[in-house]
Design a protein around this motif. Sequence first.
Motif, mmCIF file in Angstrom:
data_model
loop_
_atom_site.group_PDB
_atom_site.id
_atom_site.type_symbol
_atom_site.label_atom_id
_atom_site.label_comp_id
_atom_site.label_asym_id
_atom_site.label_seq_id
_atom_site.Cartn_x
_atom_site.Cartn_y
_atom_site.Cartn_z
ATOM 1 N N GLY A 159 6.583 7.735 76.022
ATOM 2 C CA GLY A 159 5.650 7.850 75.004
ATOM 3 C C GLY A 159 4.390 6.874 75.055
ATOM 4 N N LEU A 160 3.689 6.670 74.192
ATOM 5 C CA LEU A 160 2.629 5.837 73.966
ATOM 6 C C LEU A 160 2.908 4.960 73.013
ATOM 7 N N PHE A 161 2.893 3.499 73.496
ATOM 8 C CA PHE A 161 3.242 2.361 72.696
ATOM 9 C C PHE A 161 2.143 1.312 72.526
ATOM 10 N N ARG A 162 1.944 0.974 71.366
ATOM 11 C CA ARG A 162 1.245 -0.286 71.161
ATOM 12 C C ARG A 162 2.077 -1.596 71.625
ATOM 13 N N VAL A 163 1.755 -2.293 72.361
ATOM 14 C CA VAL A 163 2.414 -3.544 72.701
ATOM 15 C C VAL A 163 1.653 -4.895 72.268
ATOM 16 N N ARG A 164 2.118 -5.871 71.630
ATOM 17 C CA ARG A 164 1.595 -6.798 71.162
ATOM 18 C C ARG A 164 1.325 -7.787 72.515
ATOM 19 N N ALA A 165 0.069 -8.576 72.287
ATOM 20 C CA ALA A 165 -0.254 -9.352 73.766
ATOM 21 C C ALA A 165 0.944 -10.281 73.862
ATOM 22 N N ALA A 166 1.527 -10.936 72.964
ATOM 23 C CA ALA A 166 2.645 -11.781 73.145
ATOM 24 C C ALA A 166 3.804 -11.331 74.059
ATOM 25 N N ASP A 167 4.064 -10.006 73.651
ATOM 26 C CA ASP A 167 5.252 -9.076 74.308
ATOM 27 C C ASP A 167 4.879 -8.826 75.848
ATOM 28 N N LEU A 168 3.676 -8.944 76.162
ATOM 29 C CA LEU A 168 3.078 -8.941 77.717
ATOM 30 C C LEU A 168 3.312 -9.929 78.411
ATOM 31 N N ARG A 169 3.711 -11.085 77.957
ATOM 32 C CA ARG A 169 4.099 -12.489 78.512
ATOM 33 C C ARG A 169 2.933 -12.493 79.593
ATOM 34 N N LEU A 170 1.699 -12.700 79.253
ATOM 35 C CA LEU A 170 0.659 -13.041 80.095
ATOM 36 C C LEU A 170 0.612 -14.363 80.766
ATOM 37 N N SER A 171 0.540 -14.281 81.896
ATOM 38 C CA SER A 171 0.432 -15.522 82.857
ATOM 39 C C SER A 171 -0.738 -15.354 83.617
ATOM 40 N N TYR A 172 -0.708 -16.557 84.591
ATOM 41 C CA TYR A 172 -2.015 -16.360 85.492
ATOM 42 C C TYR A 172 -2.013 -15.212 86.472
ATOM 43 N N ARG A 173 -2.981 -14.226 86.219
ATOM 44 C CA ARG A 173 -3.023 -13.026 86.868
ATOM 45 C C ARG A 173 -1.943 -11.925 86.833
ATOM 46 N N ARG A 174 -1.196 -12.200 85.789
ATOM 47 C CA ARG A 174 -0.097 -11.201 85.675
ATOM 48 C C ARG A 174 0.077 -10.770 84.138
ATOM 49 N N ALA A 175 0.624 -9.643 83.876
ATOM 50 C CA ALA A 175 1.066 -9.201 82.603
ATOM 51 C C ALA A 175 2.452 -8.603 82.847
ATOM 52 N N LEU A 176 3.330 -8.506 82.179
ATOM 53 C CA LEU A 176 4.652 -7.758 82.114
ATOM 54 C C LEU A 176 4.582 -6.352 81.276
ATOM 55 N N LEU A 177 4.209 -5.470 82.093
ATOM 56 C CA LEU A 177 4.051 -4.018 81.784
ATOM 57 C C LEU A 177 5.299 -3.364 81.593
ATOM 58 N N PRO A 178 5.521 -2.518 80.724
ATOM 59 C CA PRO A 178 6.988 -1.748 80.668
ATOM 60 C C PRO A 178 7.007 -1.067 81.841
ATOM 61 N N ALA A 179 8.135 -0.856 82.511
ATOM 62 C CA ALA A 179 8.342 -0.024 83.893
ATOM 63 C C ALA A 179 7.213 1.204 83.970
ATOM 64 N N GLY A 180 6.721 1.563 84.892
ATOM 65 C CA GLY A 180 5.867 2.672 84.980
ATOM 66 C C GLY A 180 4.873 2.771 83.956
ATOM 67 N N GLY A 181 4.443 1.745 83.370
ATOM 68 C CA GLY A 181 3.736 1.737 82.148
ATOM 69 C C GLY A 181 2.191 1.739 82.682
ATOM 70 N N VAL A 182 1.268 2.478 81.881
ATOM 71 C CA VAL A 182 -0.196 2.468 82.227
ATOM 72 C C VAL A 182 -1.170 2.218 81.307
ATOM 73 N N VAL A 183 -1.785 1.074 81.114
ATOM 74 C CA VAL A 183 -2.653 0.571 80.140
ATOM 75 C C VAL A 183 -3.495 1.994 79.751
ATOM 76 N N VAL A 184 -3.741 2.252 78.355
ATOM 77 C CA VAL A 184 -4.563 3.158 77.972
ATOM 78 C C VAL A 184 -5.841 2.570 77.395
ATOM 79 N N ARG A 185 -5.407 1.825 76.152
ATOM 80 C CA ARG A 185 -6.597 1.194 75.533
ATOM 81 C C ARG A 185 -6.177 -0.369 75.183
ATOM 82 N N ALA A 186 -7.157 -1.275 74.885
ATOM 83 C CA ALA A 186 -6.793 -2.651 74.231
ATOM 84 C C ALA A 186 -7.828 -3.005 73.278
#
Length: 301
Positions: A159-186
Motif C-alpha cells: 500500500g501507500l504509507f506516509r512515513v515521518r522523516a525520523a523513521d527514514l533514519r536519514l544519514s549522509y546520502r542515505r535513507a532507510l526506505l521500506p523494502a521495495g518502497g518507492v517515494v511518491v511525494r514528500a
Amino acid sequence: MSASVDMTESPLPALRGRVQAGAALGATTWFRVGGPADWLVRPADADDLLRLLRRATLPITVIGAASNLIVRDGGVRGIVLRLARGFGDVEVEADGVVAGAAALDAVVAEHAAAAALSGLEFLSGIPGSIGGAVAMNAGAYGSEVADVLDWAEIATADGLFRVRAADLRLSYRRALLPAGGVVVRARFRAVPGDAEAIAARMAAIRESREATQPVRARTGGSTFANPPGHKAWALIDAAGFRGRVMGGAQVSEKHCNFLLNTGDATAADLEDLGEAVRAAVLAHSGVSLEWEIRRIGERSA
C-alpha cells in the motif's frame, strides 16, 4: 502504454501508464550511456504504481531524473520504473512545500522562492528529482534533505504509507526506505522570508555551480561521497587524477569529483575510470572512496 507492446505477451499487469519493451535508457541519463531496459514503465498515477508493485513478477529498478546514474552497457533486466507525469505536482503551503517524486529539485526551490519561503534554496543546486533527493538524503551548499523533510509518502506492494522523516533514519546520502518502497511525494518545511534575499541566495548557488562544476558537460554530478573528514575532490587531486582519461571518459579538470563523457564514452569507460580513481586514492591516502553515483544493470559480455 506504448502501442508497440502486446500486453498478452507481457509479464506485466495491465497498466494505464506507458510501457515500453526493450527501451533504450542511455539517452535518458545525463551521461548519455548505457544499454536498454527489458521493460520501462511510467505509471499514470499512484494507483497505477501500486498495481505494478503488487502484481509484478520481475525485479524492479527505480530511476529518477537519471542525473546521478550510470546504466551499464549490458542494460537492465526486469522492470525499470520511472515516475513522470502524474507525479510532478508541486503545492505551496504557508510553511512548506509538498512535491511529487518526479518534480525537479530546482523547480521545488523556485516554487518556494516565488512564495517567499526560505530554507529550500539549496535544492536549486541539486540536479535531480525529489524522489531521488529523499531516497539518498541529497544535500548541497550546507544543507540536506534531512534538515527540512517532514514526511514522505512511499508506495510498496502493501500500500501507500506516509512515513515521518525520523523513521527514514536519514544519514549522509542515505535513507532507510521500506523494502521495495518507492517515494511518491514528500513535504518540506520552509519559513517565510525576504523574497529578494531568497532570490540572491539562489543566484549565488547558480553562480557557484557554474564557476566550480562542469555543469554543461555530459556528467553525473558528484561521483564519490565525501569520506568523514575529507573532500573527495581533494583526495582525487592529491592522487594525481585530475584530468585523467580512460577511453571516452575523463576526470574533470574543473572539479575532480566529476566524471565526464567526452563524447564517445561507454558506461564501462566511466565505471572503470571511477574504480581506477578509487584505487589511486586508497594507495595514496589510505582512504576508501564510496560511489555516490548509482550504477545499475549488467556489463556487456
